[in-house]
Design a protein around this motif. Structure first.
Motif, short mmCIF file in Angstrom:
data_model
loop_
_atom_site.label_atom_id
_atom_site.label_comp_id
_atom_site.label_asym_id
_atom_site.label_seq_id
_atom_site.Cartn_x
_atom_site.Cartn_y
_atom_site.Cartn_z
N LYS A 56 0.82 -1.20 0.00
CA LYS A 56 0.00 0.00 0.00
C LYS A 56 0.86 1.26 0.00
O LYS A 56 2.04 1.22 0.35
CB LYS A 56 -0.98 0.01 1.17
CG LYS A 56 -0.34 -0.05 2.55
CD LYS A 56 -1.40 -0.17 3.61
CE LYS A 56 -0.78 -0.22 5.00
NZ LYS A 56 -1.79 -0.30 6.05
N ARG A 95 -3.64 -1.69 -1.87
CA ARG A 95 -4.42 -0.45 -2.03
C ARG A 95 -3.52 0.78 -2.09
O ARG A 95 -2.37 0.74 -1.66
CB ARG A 95 -5.46 -0.30 -0.93
CG ARG A 95 -4.91 0.00 0.43
CD ARG A 95 -6.08 0.27 1.40
NE ARG A 95 -5.60 0.38 2.75
CZ ARG A 95 -5.05 1.47 3.27
NH1 ARG A 95 -4.91 2.55 2.55
NH2 ARG A 95 -4.65 1.48 4.53
N THR A 122 -7.58 -2.18 -4.47
CA THR A 122 -8.37 -0.95 -4.49
C THR A 122 -7.50 0.30 -4.52
O THR A 122 -6.30 0.25 -4.27
CB THR A 122 -9.28 -0.89 -3.25
OG1 THR A 122 -8.48 -0.87 -2.07
CG2 THR A 122 -10.24 -2.07 -3.21
N GLU A 123 -8.16 1.41 -4.82
CA GLU A 123 -7.52 2.73 -4.86
C GLU A 123 -6.34 2.77 -5.82
O GLU A 123 -5.30 3.36 -5.53
CB GLU A 123 -7.09 3.17 -3.46
CG GLU A 123 -8.22 3.30 -2.47
CD GLU A 123 -7.73 3.62 -1.08
OE1 GLU A 123 -6.92 4.56 -0.93
OE2 GLU A 123 -8.16 2.93 -0.15
#
Length: 195
Positions: A56, A95, A122-123
């Motif tokens: 992340k 993410r 995600t993101e």
């Protein structure tokens, strides 16, 4: 000692690779001003169920690429484990992955982004990316499953899971200075070198 010129084949490597080993997690990575020539992929993130941990807050910008299969490659099905004692229910978190200011030429597939069913990546954000596809490329430029995010000013147009954000804006990139930014570059020269 005498050396002859050598040619190295990097066509199976990535310019930037994160994972698959990430038992402690991978976070807050910044990469910028990179040139990659004749690699399999520009940016690669690889993991699988059983890996757990996370990838992340990744920030990549200013990458120039030439002659490669994938510009963006993420896999949630990498499948390689160091031993049989892993927990198959340990799902990774992928993410806040940011790419911007990317230029690529002679590419077979712009992006192959495959998260994990029930555990999507995600993101994801891609902005200001121009990818020139190989003339003989017959595949779709993007393949996306189990991901979500946004894009802005990306060509060729990404998959539906990465819609174009309106109004257009750039993906995040931290603007704070790192300690390495203040290290002076020293250039050395001399008559002879020894190995």
């Amino acid at each position: 000692m005498e050396f002859e010129s050598a040619v190295f084949d990097f066509s199976y490597l990535a310019a930037i690779a994160l994972g698959s080993e990430m038992s402690g997690g991978i976070q807050d990575v910044r990469a910028e001003d990179i040139t990659a020539i004749n690699t399999e992929s520009g940016v690669r993130i690889k993991t699988a169920p059983g890996r757990g941990a996370f990838v992340k807050d990744i920030y990549v910008k200013g990458v120039r690429m030439n002659t490669m299969k994938y510009v963006f490659w993420m896999s949630g099905a990498y499948g390689s484990h160091p031993d049989n004692g892993y927990d198959p229910k340990a799902l990774p978190v992928i993410r806040n992955i940011n790419y911007r200011d990317m230029v690529a030429q002679n590419v077979t597939i712009a992006g192959n982004l495959a998260g994990i069913n029930g555990d999507p990546f995600t993101e994801i954000c891609i902005s200001n990316a121009t990818i020139e596809m190989r003339k003989e490329s017959k595949k779709l430029p993007w393949n996306c499953t189990d991901i979500s995010g946004v894009t802005s000013r990306v060509s060729p147009q990404p998959c539906g899971l990465l819609p174009d954000q309106k109004p257009s804006s750039d993906c995040a990139f931290p603007n704070d200075r790192l300690a390495i930014d203040d290290v002076p570059l020293k250039i050395c020269s001399g008559g002879s070198s020894y190995i």
